[in-house]
Design an enzyme around this catalytic site. Sequence first.
Site, mmCIF file in Angstrom:
data_model
loop_
_atom_site.group_PDB
_atom_site.id
_atom_site.type_symbol
_atom_site.label_atom_id
_atom_site.label_comp_id
_atom_site.label_asym_id
_atom_site.label_seq_id
_atom_site.Cartn_x
_atom_site.Cartn_y
_atom_site.Cartn_z
ATOM 1 N N ASN A 65 -8.012 2.095 9.297
ATOM 2 C CA ASN A 65 -6.735 2.104 9.998
ATOM 3 C C ASN A 65 -7.079 1.957 11.469
ATOM 4 O O ASN A 65 -7.909 2.702 11.999
ATOM 5 C CB ASN A 65 -5.982 3.416 9.768
ATOM 6 C CG ASN A 65 -5.596 3.605 8.315
ATOM 7 O OD1 ASN A 65 -5.704 2.665 7.511
ATOM 8 N ND2 ASN A 65 -5.158 4.800 7.960
ATOM 9 N N HIS A 114 -2.943 11.288 0.835
ATOM 10 C CA HIS A 114 -2.536 10.925 2.196
ATOM 11 C C HIS A 114 -2.070 12.216 2.873
ATOM 12 O O HIS A 114 -0.894 12.422 3.127
ATOM 13 C CB HIS A 114 -1.421 9.873 2.138
ATOM 14 C CG HIS A 114 -1.237 9.093 3.411
ATOM 15 N ND1 HIS A 114 -1.486 7.741 3.535
ATOM 16 C CD2 HIS A 114 -0.821 9.484 4.639
ATOM 17 C CE1 HIS A 114 -1.223 7.327 4.758
ATOM 18 N NE2 HIS A 114 -0.813 8.372 5.457
ATOM 19 N N ARG A 125 0.862 -1.186 0.000
ATOM 20 C CA ARG A 125 0.000 0.000 0.000
ATOM 21 C C ARG A 125 0.896 1.234 0.000
ATOM 22 O O ARG A 125 1.710 1.403 0.906
ATOM 23 C CB ARG A 125 -0.888 0.000 1.242
ATOM 24 C CG ARG A 125 -1.714 1.272 1.398
ATOM 25 C CD ARG A 125 -2.613 1.197 2.624
ATOM 26 N NE ARG A 125 -3.443 2.369 2.752
ATOM 27 C CZ ARG A 125 -3.296 3.306 3.701
ATOM 28 N NH1 ARG A 125 -2.355 3.182 4.620
ATOM 29 N NH2 ARG A 125 -4.104 4.349 3.740
#
Length: 512
Positions: free
Chosen positions: A334, A146, A102
């Site tokens: 997460n 991100h 990832r």
Amino acid sequence: MGSLSLLGTLLITLVGVGVLANKIHQLNRNDFPPDFVFGAGTSAYQVEGASAEDGRSPSIWDTFTHAGEMLDNSTADVSADQYHKYKEDVKLMHDMGLDAYRFSISWPRLIPGGRGAVNPKGLEYYNNLIDELLKYGIQPHVTLHHFDIPQVLEDEYGGWLSERIVRDFTMYADICFREFGDRVTYWSTLNEPNAFSMAAYDIGSFPPQHCSSPYGFRNCSVGNSSTEPYIVTHNQLLAHASVAQLYKKKYKSKQQGQIGMTILTYWFVPNTNKTEDIAATQRALDFMHGWFLNPLVFGDYPDTMKENVGPRLPSFSKCQSALVRGSFDFIGINHYVTIAISDNSQSARNDTRDYMKDMSVLFVSNSTPSASGLPILPDTPWGMQGVLEYIKTSYGNPPVFVHENGYAMPYTRDLNDIGRVNYLNGYLEYLLRAVRNGSNAKGYFIWSFVDVFELLFGYKGTYGLYEVDFNDKDRPRRARLSAHWYSNFLKKKSNLYIEEPTVSSKSHSAND
Ligand code: BGC
């Protein structure tokens, strides 16, 4: 609760080493369904380095670190230098036995102007990385954002605060699908949009550092903690939905890929059996997870949020609601920690409120404090099952990828990270229990594959299966015990678990 403890929980930092001493049952991948995907991850700004190379423009994180805002004054200008060392890293992934990697694409590397011209060098880098992964049969799982929006868009119209981001993010995603979608079939639009809204627009600990008094973790020069977190979330949901619609219409039939969004999840447990604490725990789940999951699954924000936030919570038009609802093939989560919750309803009666006051709960520290003094319950691997069961029962059991789970330890040269091994092993055990109990979890990624620049604490704390020596200009990697352990898990050699570990200080690959 105070802003500082929210920041603390976002840091998920430095949980006391050794808290998880003696371990439980040792698993291997054969315990999981055969198509279950195991990987590890990083993100562009945190791992790539080469921050001013080959035409990349700054993201808001470059601005933040260059302004000296990190606790250790560090930047990710070089970091683990994956930009130059990707071949070595992919080889290590292969040796370890990973199914998947990832990573995220740096928007300012690919499109330095935020929109418009594609940077050929950026294109080349991601093509090379993807091809290298595929050469070894490793699936790329790609995140588009991100936390690292190009600074130019922040300057031009305020980035995620403006609805204009929807168009630009969709154009950026279009380029990614067009250029990489023939080889990438797992796309996550946003990493932890809930953490981003809180950290960057309520307490101002992440760039672009918006907050308003008295809610800031620091003094912010701009911001409104009462409204901006909600506006930014709304724009993130609309941008995600627009990208998902684009993928469905233009690419899905040809590329056969899947699209999702990855949220930060805590498991929350009531601090007592009192009705108010149980209700407060539900409120925390709604504010933390439901803020995104309710719109994605049901097309609207949770009722508890509507009640407590009132007119400051943006509303979806009929058309927007229809666009957002169902705009995913999977949910990414997460997950790191569990927190005990007690009621703090009176805080929702304040005249001025921020996101935390609206949530009106207290994060309780009723346990031995962790090394960082954070209100995290120690040794709670069952939180993984808690989150997965909750998503199963409350949101219709969608496919889930656990995109991050990991354990922070202070940086040392000692490769024997037994605390991390015990942590990961425990969380995998409860992931398995959830799967056996019907959760639609499809994969699991450890954060992080190698040590990276860590958000807020820089290079002082690490999560890496591989140690990176940040003091050496070549950034050499060395396998920690956790790298050997994960490799054994993946290669089904569960009996090779070493209770009293000895690893050679020269060890390099987990396969050695
Ligand atoms: C983030 C990562 C971060 C990790 C450890 C997650 O919340 O997605 O970028 O490095 O936590 O703090």
